[in-house]
Each structure stands twice: as C-alpha cells, then as structure tokens.
Scaffold this motif. Structure first.
Motif, PDB file in Angstrom:
ATOM      1  N   GLU A  75       0.805  -1.223   0.000  1.00 31.79           N
ATOM      2  CA  GLU A  75       0.000   0.000   0.000  1.00 31.79           C
ATOM      3  C   GLU A  75       0.843   1.280   0.000  1.00 31.79           C
ATOM      4  O   GLU A  75       0.428   2.295   0.546  1.00 31.79           O
ATOM      5  CB  GLU A  75      -0.935   0.007   1.208  1.00 31.79           C
ATOM      6  CG  GLU A  75      -2.057  -1.008   1.150  1.00 31.79           C
ATOM      7  CD  GLU A  75      -3.102  -0.671   0.091  1.00 31.79           C
ATOM      8  OE1 GLU A  75      -2.952   0.361  -0.591  1.00 31.79           O
ATOM      9  OE2 GLU A  75      -4.064  -1.439  -0.056  1.00 31.79           O
ATOM     10  N   SER A  77       1.350   3.314  -2.353  1.00 26.41           N
ATOM     11  CA  SER A  77       0.754   4.401  -3.143  1.00 26.41           C
ATOM     12  C   SER A  77      -0.496   4.979  -2.497  1.00 26.41           C
ATOM     13  O   SER A  77      -0.778   6.176  -2.625  1.00 26.41           O
ATOM     14  CB  SER A  77       0.424   3.902  -4.558  1.00 26.41           C
ATOM     15  OG  SER A  77      -0.528   2.852  -4.512  1.00 26.41           O
ATOM     16  N   ARG A  78      -1.267   4.152  -1.773  1.00 27.93           N
ATOM     17  CA  ARG A  78      -2.552   4.632  -1.256  1.00 27.93           C
ATOM     18  C   ARG A  78      -2.520   4.996   0.228  1.00 27.93           C
ATOM     19  O   ARG A  78      -3.346   5.794   0.689  1.00 27.93           O
ATOM     20  CB  ARG A  78      -3.635   3.575  -1.502  1.00 27.93           C
ATOM     21  CG  ARG A  78      -3.789   3.208  -2.972  1.00 27.93           C
ATOM     22  CD  ARG A  78      -5.035   2.405  -3.243  1.00 27.93           C
ATOM     23  NE  ARG A  78      -5.027   1.087  -2.613  1.00 27.93           N
ATOM     24  CZ  ARG A  78      -6.007   0.188  -2.748  1.00 27.93           C
ATOM     25  NH1 ARG A  78      -7.065   0.480  -3.496  1.00 27.93           N
ATOM     26  NH2 ARG A  78      -5.932  -0.978  -2.151  1.00 27.93           N
ATOM     27  N   SER A  81      -2.140   9.149   1.630  1.00 27.25           N
ATOM     28  CA  SER A  81      -3.306  10.042   1.631  1.00 27.25           C
ATOM     29  C   SER A  81      -4.371   9.559   2.601  1.00 27.25           C
ATOM     30  O   SER A  81      -5.037  10.372   3.261  1.00 27.25           O
ATOM     31  CB  SER A  81      -3.892  10.146   0.218  1.00 27.25           C
ATOM     32  OG  SER A  81      -4.269   8.872  -0.276  1.00 27.25           O
ATOM     33  N   MET A  82      -4.524   8.231   2.716  1.00 25.92           N
ATOM     34  CA  MET A  82      -5.511   7.694   3.655  1.00 25.92           C
ATOM     35  C   MET A  82      -5.131   8.050   5.084  1.00 25.92           C
ATOM     36  O   MET A  82      -5.958   8.489   5.893  1.00 25.92           O
ATOM     37  CB  MET A  82      -5.603   6.172   3.485  1.00 25.92           C
ATOM     38  CG  MET A  82      -6.590   5.493   4.415  1.00 25.92           C
ATOM     39  SD  MET A  82      -5.840   5.033   5.997  1.00 25.92           S
ATOM     40  CE  MET A  82      -7.289   4.540   6.913  1.00 25.92           C
ATOM     41  N   ASP A 163      -7.144   1.966   1.566  1.00 18.55           N
ATOM     42  CA  ASP A 163      -7.317   2.667   0.289  1.00 18.55           C
ATOM     43  C   ASP A 163      -7.988   4.028   0.427  1.00 18.55           C
ATOM     44  O   ASP A 163      -7.982   4.831  -0.511  1.00 18.55           O
ATOM     45  CB  ASP A 163      -8.104   1.804  -0.699  1.00 18.55           C
ATOM     46  CG  ASP A 163      -9.496   1.423  -0.195  1.00 18.55           C
ATOM     47  OD1 ASP A 163      -9.897   1.908   0.884  1.00 18.55           O
ATOM     48  OD2 ASP A 163     -10.172   0.629  -0.872  1.00 18.55           O
ATOM     49  N   VAL A 283     -11.693   3.431  -5.378  1.00 21.56           N
ATOM     50  CA  VAL A 283     -10.311   3.886  -5.447  1.00 21.56           C
ATOM     51  C   VAL A 283      -9.519   2.892  -6.292  1.00 21.56           C
ATOM     52  O   VAL A 283      -9.610   1.674  -6.082  1.00 21.56           O
ATOM     53  CB  VAL A 283      -9.682   3.998  -4.038  1.00 21.56           C
ATOM     54  CG1 VAL A 283      -8.221   4.412  -4.146  1.00 21.56           C
ATOM     55  CG2 VAL A 283     -10.457   4.997  -3.190  1.00 21.56           C
ATOM     56  N   GLY A 285      -6.537   0.583  -7.743  1.00 17.61           N
ATOM     57  CA  GLY A 285      -5.476  -0.189  -7.092  1.00 17.61           C
ATOM     58  C   GLY A 285      -5.975  -1.321  -6.226  1.00 17.61           C
ATOM     59  O   GLY A 285      -5.213  -1.876  -5.419  1.00 17.61           O
ATOM     60  N   SER A 286      -7.247  -1.706  -6.382  1.00 20.93           N
ATOM     61  CA  SER A 286      -7.797  -2.795  -5.578  1.00 20.93           C
ATOM     62  C   SER A 286      -7.036  -4.090  -5.826  1.00 20.93           C
ATOM     63  O   SER A 286      -6.651  -4.397  -6.957  1.00 20.93           O
ATOM     64  CB  SER A 286      -9.283  -2.994  -5.909  1.00 20.93           C
ATOM     65  OG  SER A 286      -9.780  -4.155  -5.273  1.00 20.93           O
TER      66      SER A 286
END
Length: 318
Positions: A75, A77-78, A81-82, A163, A283, A285-286
């Motif tokens: 994770e 990349s996600r 921000s989360m 995510d 979102v 990228g799942s």
C-alpha cells in the motif's frame, strides 16, 4: 421386501456413507489455524523505529478510547493520503480534546516497502501514536485485521481499509450509533454501510460483472444468515472492546469473506449490530480479483457454514 422400503433403505445407507466423506472434505478445505510468530508480537513506532517493542493483548483492559486498525498489503501508493485524512480528523480540536487514540498499521507480508513507508509517515506525526506491525507472511486482509484487533488497546476498535475509499469523518456517525447501542461499551458492533449508494454513481459506474457478483453474494448471504445486513463487506466497522474480545479470538477466516464470519459470530453471541450509512468512493489499485476471489468467497462461505453446522467452529460466550 417392498420396493419403497428398499429404496428408503438404500437412500439411508448412501446418506450415512456420505457423511464421513463430507466431513473429511470439510476438514481438507478448512484453513489451518492462524499461527502468530514471535516477531509479529512486536511493533515499531516513531519513538522506537529500529527496536521492536512488545504488543499488548486484547484480553487486557483498554487504555485508550479508540484503536484504528489498518490492514495494508503493498500500500505504498494509497496509504499516505488515507493516513493523512485519518489523522487530520483524529487531531481536529473537537475530537482530540475528547478522545485518545492509537493507529495500528498491520503490514500483511507486503512485497514492497509498506512497513518502511508507514514508519516514515509516523515520524511526520509526533503527536500521534502510530504503531507498525509487520507480518512475516501474507495472511489475507482478514488475518491482518484479526492480528491488529488482538493487540489493540482501545475501548472501541475500528477496522478501516488502507485505500481511503470510506470517508473517515463518518466514524462520528458510527460513534454516535454506538453511544446509543452500547452507552457503557457493552458488546456491540456498528457496521458502515454503502447500501444507500446502490443507485448512485459510486455503484452504477462499477463494472457490470462486479455488480452482478455483488447481487449474487447478497443472495447467498441471505441463505447463510446475515441477509438482514445490507452491506456486510464495507471495510469500516466499529467494535466495542467487549465485543472484540468475544469475536476475534474465534475468527478462522483470513480471506475476503472474513467480514461475514465476524457478523455471524456476533449474531451467535447475541451481540447487537447496527448498520450506519457512510460515504464511499471507488479507489484505483484494488487487490481484489473479481472472478477468482468471488469463487474463493463462495468456497469460504460454504466452509464457514459447514464448520459451524458441524460444530467444529464455535463462538464461546465469555
């Protein structure tokens, strides 16, 4: 011997003969017990980035108001921000003045630098208690959530996806519903729900195959006993500590369908569940493979229900 009696006798014999075969198949298809390794009983943090420290136990009393458990697999990349949105809410003046918290990021055996990134992000937030737990092998989302819950300190415990698909501020909707359902933090579960979004763009824009599989899953869920909960799969659920102490030690499934097992356990233990509408958006990228994982969900549902009916998996009231 009369023909009807002969047929009945043969049928009975066949059924009796098949029972051991079904039981052996159930054992073969059931997942092995989740093993926790020594290194997984420790965490790192901003204060101790190199030296792992021992994790507490869910069996102990709570020492903070809220634990936020974030399962994370590849994770990088996600997660930034989360986590930023999560901490922005938890550190807002109105929330921080009335609620203590911890954040547990459970790296589910990632192949990238998720743990290193999580520690770097923790170093940017000195006011926040962020704990990074690294699992040696990938268990699956359910296994990572379970591990985080079993080592949390909160009087209430939130599971939330990395995510950022769920709006974190909607925690307050779950919190208020929990206040009504369990004012003294009795065993209770508040489930974030996207059911109200069924006819909105958030769902309509999803692929036709994904929507077909979603409706198929809901049909099966009605059969296994959680059909009254319109959205079992939203990764935004709040538990009181007393509910978590009963539910998570009895969890067996580490795969995508683990949410259903949690809710079935709650029902078996007569723990009240409230469904709360939350905002959600897709979102990119799942990690979900629609066809493959849907088939696995179906298999796991059958294994789950079979083990419960056979008495192999039991929820024990504490």
């Amino acid at each position: 011997m009369d023909s009807p009696l002969l047929i009945a006798g043969v049928t009975f014999t066949a059924v009796v003969a098949l029972i051991p075969a079904f039981y052996l198949a159930l054992i073969f298809l059931s997942p092995l017990p989740i093993v926790t390794r020594a290194s997984e009983k420790t965490y790192r943090s901003r204060a101790s980035p190199r030296k792992p420290l021992p994790l507490p136990s869910l069996a102990d009393g709570g020492s903070v108001d809220l634990s936020v458990v974030i399962p994370a697999y590849n994770e990088t990349s996600r997660l930034p921000s989360m986590l930023e949105a999560t901490l922005a809410h938890l550190n807002s003046p109105a929330i921080r003045s009335s609620r203590t918290y911890e954040v547990l990021i459970v790296d589910d055996g990632s192949k990238d630098d998720t743990s290193a990134l999580a520690l770097k992000l923790a170093s940017h937030h000195p006011r926040s208690d962020i704990r990074v737990i690294t699992l040696e092998k990938n268990l699956g989302k359910g296994g990572a959530v379970r591990h985080g819950m079993l080592h949390s300190r909160g009087h209430r415990l939130l599971m939330v996806d990395a995510d950022g698909a769920s709006r974190f501020e909607d925690l307050e909707h779950l919190w208020k519903s929990m206040d009504k359902l369990a004012p003294k933090n009795e065993p209770a579960v508040a489930v974030g729900s996207r059911a109200h979004l069924v006819k909105t763009e958030a769902v309509v824009k999803r692929s036709l195959l994904r929507n077909i599989l979603m409706y198929g899953l809901h049909t099966i869920l009605r059969i296994v006993g959680v059909g009254d909960i319109r959205d079992t799969q939203c990764g935004f659920k709040l538990f009181t500590r007393r509910a978590a102490q009963k539910i998570f030690p009895a969890q067996h499934l580490a795969t995508w369908i683990f949410d259903v097992e949690l809710l079935l356990l709650a029902k078996q233990l007569s723990i009240p569940i409230v469904e709360v509408p939350v905002e959600w958006h897709e979102v990119a990228g799942s990690k979900l493979n629609i066809v493959k994982d849907s088939l696995q969900m179906l298999r796991d549902l059958l294994v789950l229900r079979g083990n419960q009916l056979a008495g192999r998996w039991k929820a024990v009231a504490l």
